[in-house]
Design a protein around this motif. Structure first.
Motif, PDB file in Angstrom:
ATOM      1  N   UNK A  78      -6.940  23.757  -0.178  1.00 43.48           N
ATOM      2  CA  UNK A  78      -6.874  22.364  -0.600  1.00 43.48           C
ATOM      3  C   UNK A  78      -6.878  22.245  -2.114  1.00 43.48           C
ATOM      4  N   UNK A  79      -6.210  21.217  -2.597  1.00 39.75           N
ATOM      5  CA  UNK A  79      -6.305  20.809  -4.003  1.00 39.75           C
ATOM      6  C   UNK A  79      -6.668  19.329  -3.993  1.00 39.75           C
ATOM      7  N   UNK A  80      -7.224  18.822  -5.087  1.00 35.99           N
ATOM      8  CA  UNK A  80      -7.624  17.411  -5.080  1.00 35.99           C
ATOM      9  C   UNK A  80      -6.447  16.488  -4.765  1.00 35.99           C
ATOM     10  N   UNK A  81      -6.626  15.636  -3.769  1.00 39.25           N
ATOM     11  CA  UNK A  81      -5.588  14.685  -3.359  1.00 39.25           C
ATOM     12  C   UNK A  81      -6.257  13.373  -2.994  1.00 39.25           C
ATOM     13  N   UNK A  82      -6.739  12.623  -3.985  1.00 36.68           N
ATOM     14  CA  UNK A  82      -7.523  11.416  -3.690  1.00 36.68           C
ATOM     15  C   UNK A  82      -6.736  10.316  -2.997  1.00 36.68           C
ATOM     16  N   UNK A  83      -5.398  10.329  -3.121  1.00 38.60           N
ATOM     17  CA  UNK A  83      -4.589   9.283  -2.490  1.00 38.60           C
ATOM     18  C   UNK A  83      -3.847   9.803  -1.256  1.00 38.60           C
ATOM     19  N   UNK A  84      -4.323  10.891  -0.673  1.00 39.34           N
ATOM     20  CA  UNK A  84      -3.624  11.498   0.466  1.00 39.34           C
ATOM     21  C   UNK A  84      -3.534  10.560   1.657  1.00 39.34           C
ATOM     22  N   UNK A  85      -4.503   9.707   1.833  1.00 36.20           N
ATOM     23  CA  UNK A  85      -4.495   8.779   2.971  1.00 36.20           C
ATOM     24  C   UNK A  85      -3.994   7.391   2.587  1.00 36.20           C
ATOM     25  N   UNK A  86      -3.491   7.239   1.363  1.00 36.18           N
ATOM     26  CA  UNK A  86      -3.010   5.943   0.903  1.00 36.18           C
ATOM     27  C   UNK A  86      -1.669   5.573   1.508  1.00 36.18           C
ATOM     28  N   UNK A  87      -1.213   4.357   1.272  1.00 36.80           N
ATOM     29  CA  UNK A  87       0.025   3.876   1.896  1.00 36.80           C
ATOM     30  C   UNK A  87       1.269   4.645   1.483  1.00 36.80           C
ATOM     31  N   UNK A  88       1.311   5.141   0.260  1.00 36.15           N
ATOM     32  CA  UNK A  88       2.507   5.880  -0.169  1.00 36.15           C
ATOM     33  C   UNK A  88       2.693   7.150   0.653  1.00 36.15           C
ATOM     34  N   UNK A  95       8.802  10.337   7.051  1.00 34.37           N
ATOM     35  CA  UNK A  95      10.217  10.220   6.707  1.00 34.37           C
ATOM     36  C   UNK A  95      10.813  11.521   6.188  1.00 34.37           C
ATOM     37  N   UNK A  96      10.003  12.531   5.956  1.00 29.29           N
ATOM     38  CA  UNK A  96      10.509  13.780   5.392  1.00 29.29           C
ATOM     39  C   UNK A  96      11.426  14.486   6.381  1.00 29.29           C
ATOM     40  N   UNK A  97      12.484  15.141   5.880  1.00 34.56           N
ATOM     41  CA  UNK A  97      13.420  15.819   6.785  1.00 34.56           C
ATOM     42  C   UNK A  97      12.815  17.067   7.397  1.00 34.56           C
ATOM     43  N   UNK A  98      13.324  17.439   8.558  1.00 37.88           N
ATOM     44  CA  UNK A  98      12.852  18.655   9.229  1.00 37.88           C
ATOM     45  C   UNK A  98      13.384  19.904   8.568  1.00 37.88           C
ATOM     46  N   UNK A 172       6.921   8.714 -10.664  1.00 45.53           N
ATOM     47  CA  UNK A 172       7.267   7.295 -10.793  1.00 45.53           C
ATOM     48  C   UNK A 172       7.186   6.560  -9.457  1.00 45.53           C
ATOM     49  N   UNK A 173       6.253   6.961  -8.569  1.00 41.97           N
ATOM     50  CA  UNK A 173       6.196   6.339  -7.245  1.00 41.97           C
ATOM     51  C   UNK A 173       4.822   5.795  -6.894  1.00 41.97           C
ATOM     52  N   UNK A 174       3.955   5.606  -7.822  1.00 45.82           N
ATOM     53  CA  UNK A 174       2.656   5.032  -7.499  1.00 45.82           C
ATOM     54  C   UNK A 174       1.628   6.046  -7.037  1.00 45.82           C
ATOM     55  N   UNK A 197      12.335  10.218  -0.971  1.00 42.38           N
ATOM     56  CA  UNK A 197      11.374   9.447  -1.758  1.00 42.38           C
ATOM     57  C   UNK A 197      11.997   8.136  -2.218  1.00 42.38           C
ATOM     58  N   UNK A 198      13.239   8.199  -2.721  1.00 36.73           N
ATOM     59  CA  UNK A 198      13.899   7.000  -3.231  1.00 36.73           C
ATOM     60  C   UNK A 198      14.121   5.959  -2.138  1.00 36.73           C
ATOM     61  N   UNK A 199      14.315   6.414  -0.905  1.00 37.56           N
ATOM     62  CA  UNK A 199      14.572   5.485   0.196  1.00 37.56           C
ATOM     63  C   UNK A 199      13.310   4.773   0.667  1.00 37.56           C
ATOM     64  N   UNK A 200      12.164   5.466   0.650  1.00 43.11           N
ATOM     65  CA  UNK A 200      10.982   4.895   1.308  1.00 43.11           C
ATOM     66  C   UNK A 200       9.879   4.444   0.352  1.00 43.11           C
TER      67      UNK A 200
END
Length: 213
Positions: A78-88, A95-98, A172-174, A197-200
């Motif tokens: 793990x690395x610090x990810x404070x917004x991992x559960x956020x809306x972004x 939406x990520x491709x397989x 640039x995505x919040x 990323x640009x789409x969603x």
């Protein structure tokens, strides 16, 4: 384990199968060799400095995967990810491709880091995306940026290491999204992730850190 017989041992009876362990007194037992040690395909990456940890993850995973062609789940630290559960992140991950070019979705070993997705090539080389990270310390007002399919990225390498992998941060995505991949993966993975990323996720103004004193 049978021991070698000496020259004075009685001769085998007619028709009997010769003992495979029997030798003359000038012979010595064949040396035993242990099978080569195989490392587990799992990687446990310690959460040290963020860019070092991210790049090290890909390098070690690639080495272990080549030693173990039967790819198992990838184990990531793990690395610090404070917004991992956020809306972004909750919007981006489904939406990520397989697939990313020649790289296919890879399972992660439990406990998997939050908001993390990986892909792997047939050779075992991994690509790892992590969402919801802290702003990289190196991302300041002097940082060089590049735009790929309407997404602004900050490329980061560990200058002290001779590596063939790097990490790109979408800035640039919040929320900060890191994509760590080997150089020979080519431009396709970064382009396809940028398209998604640009789409969603809507674009946001960048927020670099201050220049160092």
């Amino acid at each position: 384990m049978p021991t070698a017989q000496s020259a004075t041992s009685p001769a085998p009876s007619p028709g009997a199968e010769p003992d495979a362990a029997a030798t003359t007194d000038t012979d010595s037992p064949a040396p035993r060799t242990e099978p080569p040690h195989r490392s587990s395909p799992a990687l446990i990456a310690t959460a040290i400095a963020l860019p070092v940890a991210l790049v090290a993850a890909v390098l070690v995973l690639a080495v272990l995967a080549r030693q173990n062609p039967a790819h198992g789940p990838l184990a990531l630290g793990s690395v610090p990810a404070p917004a991992a559960t956020g809306p972004a992140c909750t919007t981006l991950l489904p939406a990520l491709p397989a697939t990313l070019g020649d790289y296919h979705h890879a399972d992660l070993a439990e406990p998997a880091p939050p908001a993390t997705v990986a892909w792997q090539s047939a050779d075992g080389d991994p690509i790892v995306l992590r969402c919801g990270l802290d702003r990289p310390q190196e991302f300041d007002k002097a940082a060089a940026l590049q735009v790929v399919d309407n997404v602004t990225w900050f490329a980061l390498r560990d200058p002290a290491a001779n590596t063939s992998s790097g990490t790109y941060f979408a800035v640039d995505r919040g929320t900060y999204i890191a994509l760590t991949l080997p150089d020979h993966a080519g431009p396709t993975p970064l382009q396809e992730i940028s398209d998604t990323i640009a789409k969603v996720l809507p674009a946001r103004p960048i927020d670099p850190g201050p220049l160092p004193n």
